[in-house]
Scaffold this motif. Sequence first.
Motif, mmCIF file in Angstrom:
data_model
loop_
_atom_site.group_PDB
_atom_site.id
_atom_site.type_symbol
_atom_site.label_atom_id
_atom_site.label_comp_id
_atom_site.label_asym_id
_atom_site.label_seq_id
_atom_site.Cartn_x
_atom_site.Cartn_y
_atom_site.Cartn_z
ATOM 1 N N ALA A 196 0.947 -1.155 -0.091
ATOM 2 C CA ALA A 196 0.099 0.007 -0.080
ATOM 3 C C ALA A 196 0.928 1.284 0.115
ATOM 4 C CB ALA A 196 -0.957 0.087 1.281
ATOM 5 N N LEU A 197 0.412 2.287 -0.666
ATOM 6 C CA LEU A 197 1.191 3.396 -0.910
ATOM 7 C C LEU A 197 0.309 4.349 0.114
ATOM 8 C CD1 LEU A 197 1.828 3.867 -4.551
ATOM 9 C CD2 LEU A 197 3.408 3.363 -2.699
ATOM 10 N N VAL A 198 0.924 5.220 0.901
ATOM 11 C CA VAL A 198 0.352 6.295 1.917
ATOM 12 C C VAL A 198 0.391 7.780 1.157
ATOM 13 C CG1 VAL A 198 0.148 7.474 4.094
ATOM 14 C CG2 VAL A 198 0.971 4.874 3.866
ATOM 15 N N GLU A 217 -1.528 3.059 12.457
ATOM 16 C CA GLU A 217 -0.467 3.633 13.128
ATOM 17 C C GLU A 217 0.001 4.901 12.452
ATOM 18 O OE1 GLU A 217 4.047 2.564 14.726
ATOM 19 O OE2 GLU A 217 2.804 1.024 14.285
ATOM 20 N N LEU A 218 0.392 5.915 13.160
ATOM 21 C CA LEU A 218 0.856 6.983 12.732
ATOM 22 C C LEU A 218 2.275 7.154 12.218
ATOM 23 C CD1 LEU A 218 0.088 10.127 12.049
ATOM 24 C CD2 LEU A 218 1.154 10.761 14.683
ATOM 25 N N LEU A 219 2.485 7.449 10.874
ATOM 26 C CA LEU A 219 3.838 7.111 10.036
ATOM 27 C C LEU A 219 4.359 8.513 10.104
ATOM 28 C CD1 LEU A 219 2.656 4.846 7.103
ATOM 29 C CD2 LEU A 219 3.313 4.262 9.360
ATOM 30 N N GLY A 220 3.656 9.697 10.126
ATOM 31 C CA GLY A 220 4.287 10.853 9.848
ATOM 32 C C GLY A 220 3.140 11.893 9.863
ATOM 33 N N ARG A 221 3.489 13.352 9.780
ATOM 34 C CA ARG A 221 2.391 14.356 10.024
ATOM 35 C C ARG A 221 2.985 15.505 9.005
ATOM 36 N NH1 ARG A 221 -0.966 14.969 14.322
ATOM 37 N NH2 ARG A 221 0.680 13.767 15.648
ATOM 38 N N ASN A 253 -6.380 15.440 7.870
ATOM 39 C CA ASN A 253 -5.771 14.984 6.649
ATOM 40 C C ASN A 253 -4.366 15.247 6.650
ATOM 41 O OD1 ASN A 253 -8.089 14.232 5.465
ATOM 42 N ND2 ASN A 253 -8.415 16.100 4.518
ATOM 43 N N THR A 254 -3.797 16.005 7.562
ATOM 44 C CA THR A 254 -2.088 16.105 7.752
ATOM 45 C C THR A 254 -1.602 14.955 8.309
ATOM 46 O OG1 THR A 254 -2.357 17.310 9.859
ATOM 47 C CG2 THR A 254 -2.651 18.601 7.968
ATOM 48 N N GLU A 255 -2.339 13.991 8.815
ATOM 49 C CA GLU A 255 -1.810 12.790 9.513
ATOM 50 C C GLU A 255 -1.565 11.561 8.371
ATOM 51 O OE1 GLU A 255 -4.576 11.900 12.638
ATOM 52 O OE2 GLU A 255 -3.581 13.290 14.049
ATOM 53 N N LEU A 256 -0.385 11.103 8.487
ATOM 54 C CA LEU A 256 -0.256 10.043 7.763
ATOM 55 C C LEU A 256 0.017 8.822 8.300
ATOM 56 C CD1 LEU A 256 2.730 11.875 5.688
ATOM 57 C CD2 LEU A 256 0.366 11.651 4.749
ATOM 58 N N ARG A 257 -1.078 7.840 7.986
ATOM 59 C CA ARG A 257 -1.355 6.587 8.894
ATOM 60 C C ARG A 257 -1.211 5.501 7.989
ATOM 61 N NH1 ARG A 257 -2.838 7.454 14.146
ATOM 62 N NH2 ARG A 257 -3.424 9.485 14.763
ATOM 63 N N ALA A 258 -0.902 4.271 8.587
ATOM 64 C CA ALA A 258 -0.926 3.047 7.649
ATOM 65 C C ALA A 258 -2.095 2.628 7.383
ATOM 66 C CB ALA A 258 -0.073 2.002 8.598
ATOM 67 N N VAL A 280 3.832 9.323 0.080
ATOM 68 C CA VAL A 280 4.935 9.519 1.131
ATOM 69 C C VAL A 280 5.628 8.333 1.684
ATOM 70 C CG1 VAL A 280 5.489 10.720 3.058
ATOM 71 C CG2 VAL A 280 3.585 11.664 1.670
ATOM 72 N N PHE A 281 4.783 7.275 1.842
ATOM 73 C CA PHE A 281 5.376 5.974 2.465
ATOM 74 C C PHE A 281 5.119 5.028 1.703
ATOM 75 C CE2 PHE A 281 4.892 8.730 5.778
ATOM 76 C CZ PHE A 281 6.173 8.791 6.553
ATOM 77 N N ARG A 282 5.875 3.660 1.528
ATOM 78 C CA ARG A 282 5.156 2.505 0.750
ATOM 79 C C ARG A 282 5.285 1.326 1.866
ATOM 80 N NH1 ARG A 282 8.648 -1.305 -1.995
ATOM 81 N NH2 ARG A 282 7.231 -2.778 -3.116
ATOM 82 N N LEU A 283 4.288 0.741 2.030
ATOM 83 C CA LEU A 283 4.102 -0.264 3.100
ATOM 84 C C LEU A 283 4.004 -1.874 2.386
ATOM 85 C CD1 LEU A 283 1.765 1.146 5.783
ATOM 86 C CD2 LEU A 283 4.336 1.166 5.315
ATOM 87 N N VAL A 284 4.751 -2.860 2.847
ATOM 88 C CA VAL A 284 4.554 -4.187 2.212
ATOM 89 C C VAL A 284 4.269 -5.098 3.391
ATOM 90 C CG1 VAL A 284 6.166 -3.668 0.102
ATOM 91 C CG2 VAL A 284 6.988 -4.665 2.238
#
Length: 205
Positions: free
Chosen positions: A58-60, A83-87, A165-170, A193-197
């Motif tokens: 998944a892409l965030v 989970e919160l990945l970034g902001r 919307n400023t929170e980047l969650r998994a 911003v993030f890529r999860l596998v």
Amino acid sequence: MKTVLYGICLLSVVNLSCSRGAGKREPAPVPVRVFVVHPDTLSRYLYLTGTLEAAREALVYARVSERLKEIRVKLGQRVRAGELLGRQEGGVFWQGVQQARAALQAAETQFQLAEEEYRRSQRLFKQGALTRRQYDESSAHYQQARAAWQQAQAALHQAEEQFRNTELRAPIGGVVASIYFELNDLVPAGQPVFRLVNPGLMKAW
């Protein structure tokens, strides 16, 4: 003549004896081989060349165009869903939340006053101490105050959603495979911003 009959009878006896003897022949032996079975392991390998990748990833994406204020994970780190990945920077959106809360508080106060006045008008109108026009004006003021209060509630929910919307969650649980921006970078809305596998499920092609 007796000699001929005697010969015929002798031949008949011989043929009968041969027929009985032929019926008693045993079948020819069949060759048999005996094998001893032992438990063993059968392994076969098929060597192929290809690409191995996670079956689920998944892409965030960034939902607002703001500076990346915080990165809370590292490459290879395992995270849980939600989970919160970034902001991203959200000062402007937080101000919107504060203003919406103040507007809601003011609208709620006006609605309570209008409601009390409307209830009083109902009693007075039933007692004949209030004209129909005065009662209708009180009712209209109450309805307007109620609508303004509901609009203020909706505005607050919208402002809070913009701030979230400023929170980047998994979106899924997995491992952080890629981080496409660095701290303090301006991230346009719609960019990953993030890529999860999920390394537990793999596929080859």
